[in-house]
Design a protein around this motif. Structure first.
Motif, PDB file in Angstrom:
ATOM      1  N   ALA A  78       0.843  -1.199   0.000  1.00  0.00           N
ATOM      2  CA  ALA A  78       0.000   0.000   0.000  1.00  0.00           C
ATOM      3  C   ALA A  78       0.874   1.243   0.000  1.00  0.00           C
ATOM      4  N   ASP A  79       2.185   1.034  -0.223  1.00  0.00           N
ATOM      5  CA  ASP A  79       3.123   2.153  -0.211  1.00  0.00           C
ATOM      6  C   ASP A  79       3.198   2.761  -1.614  1.00  0.00           C
ATOM      7  N   THR A  80       2.204   3.543  -1.956  1.00  0.00           N
ATOM      8  CA  THR A  80       2.175   4.208  -3.257  1.00  0.00           C
ATOM      9  C   THR A  80       2.702   5.639  -3.155  1.00  0.00           C
ATOM     10  N   TYR A  81       3.230   6.011  -1.983  1.00  0.00           N
ATOM     11  CA  TYR A  81       3.748   7.369  -1.760  1.00  0.00           C
ATOM     12  C   TYR A  81       5.227   7.468  -2.110  1.00  0.00           C
ATOM     13  N   ARG A  82       6.008   6.479  -1.662  1.00  0.00           N
ATOM     14  CA  ARG A  82       7.450   6.530  -1.879  1.00  0.00           C
ATOM     15  C   ARG A  82       7.788   6.168  -3.313  1.00  0.00           C
ATOM     16  N   VAL A  83       8.608   6.972  -3.944  1.00  0.00           N
ATOM     17  CA  VAL A  83       9.004   6.742  -5.331  1.00  0.00           C
ATOM     18  C   VAL A  83       9.771   5.419  -5.442  1.00  0.00           C
ATOM     19  N   VAL A  89       2.550  -9.991  -6.756  1.00  0.00           N
ATOM     20  CA  VAL A  89       2.618  -8.734  -6.022  1.00  0.00           C
ATOM     21  C   VAL A  89       1.410  -7.895  -6.402  1.00  0.00           C
ATOM     22  N   GLU A  90       0.601  -7.521  -5.426  1.00  0.00           N
ATOM     23  CA  GLU A  90      -0.596  -6.723  -5.657  1.00  0.00           C
ATOM     24  C   GLU A  90      -0.429  -5.354  -4.988  1.00  0.00           C
ATOM     25  N   VAL A  91      -1.183  -4.365  -5.490  1.00  0.00           N
ATOM     26  CA  VAL A  91      -1.088  -3.004  -4.978  1.00  0.00           C
ATOM     27  C   VAL A  91      -2.455  -2.541  -4.480  1.00  0.00           C
ATOM     28  N   ILE A  92      -2.494  -1.994  -3.279  1.00  0.00           N
ATOM     29  CA  ILE A  92      -3.715  -1.378  -2.735  1.00  0.00           C
ATOM     30  C   ILE A  92      -3.583   0.136  -2.894  1.00  0.00           C
ATOM     31  N   PHE A  93      -4.468   0.718  -3.671  1.00  0.00           N
ATOM     32  CA  PHE A  93      -4.452   2.167  -3.860  1.00  0.00           C
ATOM     33  C   PHE A  93      -5.389   2.881  -2.889  1.00  0.00           C
ATOM     34  N   GLU A  94      -6.476   2.229  -2.517  1.00  0.00           N
ATOM     35  CA  GLU A  94      -7.444   2.778  -1.576  1.00  0.00           C
ATOM     36  C   GLU A  94      -7.778   1.722  -0.532  1.00  0.00           C
ATOM     37  N   PRO A  95      -7.937   2.094   0.740  1.00  0.00           N
ATOM     38  CA  PRO A  95      -8.230   1.110   1.792  1.00  0.00           C
ATOM     39  C   PRO A  95      -9.428   0.221   1.475  1.00  0.00           C
ATOM     40  N   LYS A  96     -10.452   0.787   0.829  1.00  0.00           N
ATOM     41  CA  LYS A  96     -11.673   0.013   0.551  1.00  0.00           C
ATOM     42  C   LYS A  96     -11.420  -1.127  -0.435  1.00  0.00           C
ATOM     43  N   GLU A  97     -10.274  -1.065  -1.175  1.00  0.00           N
ATOM     44  CA  GLU A  97      -9.948  -2.132  -2.122  1.00  0.00           C
ATOM     45  C   GLU A  97      -9.411  -3.379  -1.413  1.00  0.00           C
ATOM     46  N   ALA A  98      -8.958  -3.233  -0.178  1.00  0.00           N
ATOM     47  CA  ALA A  98      -8.247  -4.306   0.526  1.00  0.00           C
ATOM     48  C   ALA A  98      -9.049  -5.605   0.637  1.00  0.00           C
ATOM     49  N   ILE A 122       0.298 -13.906   3.349  1.00  0.00           N
ATOM     50  CA  ILE A 122       0.232 -12.642   2.626  1.00  0.00           C
ATOM     51  C   ILE A 122       0.981 -11.600   3.449  1.00  0.00           C
ATOM     52  N   LEU A 123       2.048 -11.067   2.874  1.00  0.00           N
ATOM     53  CA  LEU A 123       2.870 -10.061   3.549  1.00  0.00           C
ATOM     54  C   LEU A 123       2.524  -8.690   2.984  1.00  0.00           C
ATOM     55  N   ILE A 124       2.140  -7.766   3.859  1.00  0.00           N
ATOM     56  CA  ILE A 124       1.564  -6.491   3.415  1.00  0.00           C
ATOM     57  C   ILE A 124       2.438  -5.326   3.867  1.00  0.00           C
ATOM     58  N   ASP A 125       2.970  -4.590   2.916  1.00  0.00           N
ATOM     59  CA  ASP A 125       3.808  -3.423   3.169  1.00  0.00           C
ATOM     60  C   ASP A 125       2.922  -2.179   3.264  1.00  0.00           C
ATOM     61  N   THR A 126       3.268  -1.270   4.160  1.00  0.00           N
ATOM     62  CA  THR A 126       2.527  -0.011   4.286  1.00  0.00           C
ATOM     63  C   THR A 126       3.490   1.163   4.093  1.00  0.00           C
ATOM     64  N   MET A 127       2.918   2.326   3.892  1.00  0.00           N
ATOM     65  CA  MET A 127       3.759   3.507   3.679  1.00  0.00           C
ATOM     66  C   MET A 127       4.464   3.903   4.969  1.00  0.00           C
ATOM     67  N   GLY A 128       5.719   4.301   4.833  1.00  0.00           N
ATOM     68  CA  GLY A 128       6.433   4.831   5.984  1.00  0.00           C
ATOM     69  C   GLY A 128       6.073   6.292   6.184  1.00  0.00           C
ATOM     70  N   LEU A 165      -6.416   1.803   6.828  1.00  0.00           N
ATOM     71  CA  LEU A 165      -6.062   0.717   5.919  1.00  0.00           C
ATOM     72  C   LEU A 165      -6.063  -0.619   6.646  1.00  0.00           C
ATOM     73  N   ILE A 166      -5.449  -0.636   7.835  1.00  0.00           N
ATOM     74  CA  ILE A 166      -5.349  -1.877   8.605  1.00  0.00           C
ATOM     75  C   ILE A 166      -6.730  -2.368   9.037  1.00  0.00           C
ATOM     76  N   GLU A 167      -7.613  -1.461   9.360  1.00  0.00           N
ATOM     77  CA  GLU A 167      -8.973  -1.850   9.736  1.00  0.00           C
ATOM     78  C   GLU A 167      -9.690  -2.543   8.586  1.00  0.00           C
ATOM     79  N   ASN A 168      -9.373  -2.161   7.349  1.00  0.00           N
ATOM     80  CA  ASN A 168      -9.960  -2.829   6.180  1.00  0.00           C
ATOM     81  C   ASN A 168      -9.283  -4.166   5.887  1.00  0.00           C
ATOM     82  N   ILE A 169      -7.996  -4.280   6.238  1.00  0.00           N
ATOM     83  CA  ILE A 169      -7.271  -5.528   5.985  1.00  0.00           C
ATOM     84  C   ILE A 169      -7.643  -6.604   7.002  1.00  0.00           C
TER      85      ILE A 169
END
Length: 374
Positions: free
Chosen positions: A216-221, A238-247, A260-266, A281-285
């Motif tokens: 879900a780390d779509t912030y860091r380049v 490898v999947e990407v979550i752009f919005e929490p509701k997609e989780a 399933i290992l889930i990375d989040t934005m730092g 995000l975590i509440e949706n996961i």
């Protein structure tokens, strides 16, 4: 404005220097502890650095009684006594101001017999929390009294005391009827993505588990591309979550996997809004476990703020990274003690999947008491 930096053995001496040169109206801009001297970080002395400022247009008001090495005359003794009292009160006021701003004032070293003093210095060098050091030293004084101090027995006792503080270490737990969904959180730059890659490689190559990666780390380049590179090498999705509701939808798609290992934005621990987004995000996961990732190189003064500000995410386990980049390991014990969380993994380098191991209470105690051989 005139700004000057002062370095001294303790805060009282530093403030005396400030008052002597800049006057009692000087403003304290910053105080911090620094290390001076030593070899490769060992045997260095802790100093206090104070940055102070005064208005260059104002007439400096020096201390009413600078240091004089001559014997004062009897007729001026009462006047000088009043001056000394005034100076003491001024220093007290400055100290109160520093305390109100949350500045740590280091207490002088206790007067301990030689073996205990060496143990105290070791614990202090490791930057272990002062309350824990006092607890360990009090126990040693109680259980090893007198002159016949058995140093080896004392070290064994101390190691057992450290181990007793550490909750049983817990690696990832696997569920039988559904995937284990493991979320990793923590500040920017602590090594979350690399840690996830190490775990993915270990469980895929060594344990034969079906592993999927989610970010879900779509912030860091480059964050998504970095994880996808690891996924391609391991031949796992490898999947990407752009919005929490997609989780929930995305995780349902991966229901056939073991892990399933889930990375989040730092984010900065002071960015409360970003932390709330991660919480949403975590509440949706609805993860099986949430692991807080902490760099062992984090400044001791920052770790409590990080752990406290991330508390609302409700992490249950701690991962400590970059142990190869420091020689000070007290942070590990401080974090475990203050959160009452179990440590899960330790990482000691960038190599995937080699530089990771399940945390061990005995290993943590040995790092603190003996250091690392790496």
């Amino acid at each position: 404005m005139r700004i000057k930096t002062y370095i001294a053995d303790n805060i009282q001496e530093a403030l005396y220097k400030v008052k002597s040169e800049l006057g009692k109206d000087a403003i304290i801009l910053q105080t911090r502890q620094i290390k001076k001297g030593g070899i490769l970080g060992f045997l260095s002395k802790t100093k206090v650095e104070v940055i102070a400022a005064c208005d260059v247009n104002a007439t400096a008001k020096p201390m009413s009684n600078p240091v004089i090495y001559s014997v004062p005359k009897r007729e001026n003794s009462q006047e000088k006594l009043e001056d000394i009292k005034n100076e003491i009160n001024e220093v007290k006021d400055m100290l109160k101001n520093l305390y109100s701003r949350g500045v740590h004032i280091e207490k002088p070293l206790p007067d301990l017999p030689s073996p205990l003093g060496e143990i105290y210095q070791r614990l202090k060098l490791m930057e272990i929390d002062k309350d824990l050091i006092d607890k360990f030293i009090d126990g040693l004084k109680r259980d090893f009294p007198g002159e016949n101090f058995d140093e080896n027995a004392a070290k064994t006792y101390l190691k057992n005391q450290i181990i007793s503080i550490i909750k049983p270490t817990e690696p990832i737990k696997f569920l039988e009827s559904e995937p284990s969904k493991i979320v990793f959180v923590g500040p920017t730059g602590v090594g979350k993505t690399t840690t996830i890659a190490k775990l993915a490689a270990f469980y895929t190559l060594n344990q034969g588990k079906k592993v999927a990666l989610v970010t879900a780390d779509t912030y860091r380049v480059g964050a998504v591309e970095q994880l996808k590179t690891y996924g391609d090498l391991l031949e796992i999705p490898v999947e990407v979550i752009f919005e929490p509701k997609e989780a929930p939808i995305l995780l349902k798609k991966l229901s056939g996997y073991d892990l399933i290992l889930i990375d989040t934005m730092g984010t900065s621990p002071r960015n409360k809004m970003q932390i709330k987004k991660i919480k949403g995000l975590i509440e949706n996961i609805k993860p099986t476990e949430t692991h807080m990732v902490i760099s062992a190189t984090t400044r001791t003064g920052d770790i409590y703020e990080i752990l406290e500000n991330y508390k609302e995410i409700n992490y249950q386990k701690l991962i400590f990274t970059k142990l190869d980049e420091t020689r000070t390991y007290g942070l590990i014990l401080n974090a475990i003690y203050s959160t009452n969380c179990s440590p899960s993994y330790l990482t000691v380098g960038q190599n995937v999947p080699d530089d990771i191991e399940v945390a061990s209470a005995a290993k943590i105690a040995d790092l603190i008491l003996e250091g690392s051989d790496r």
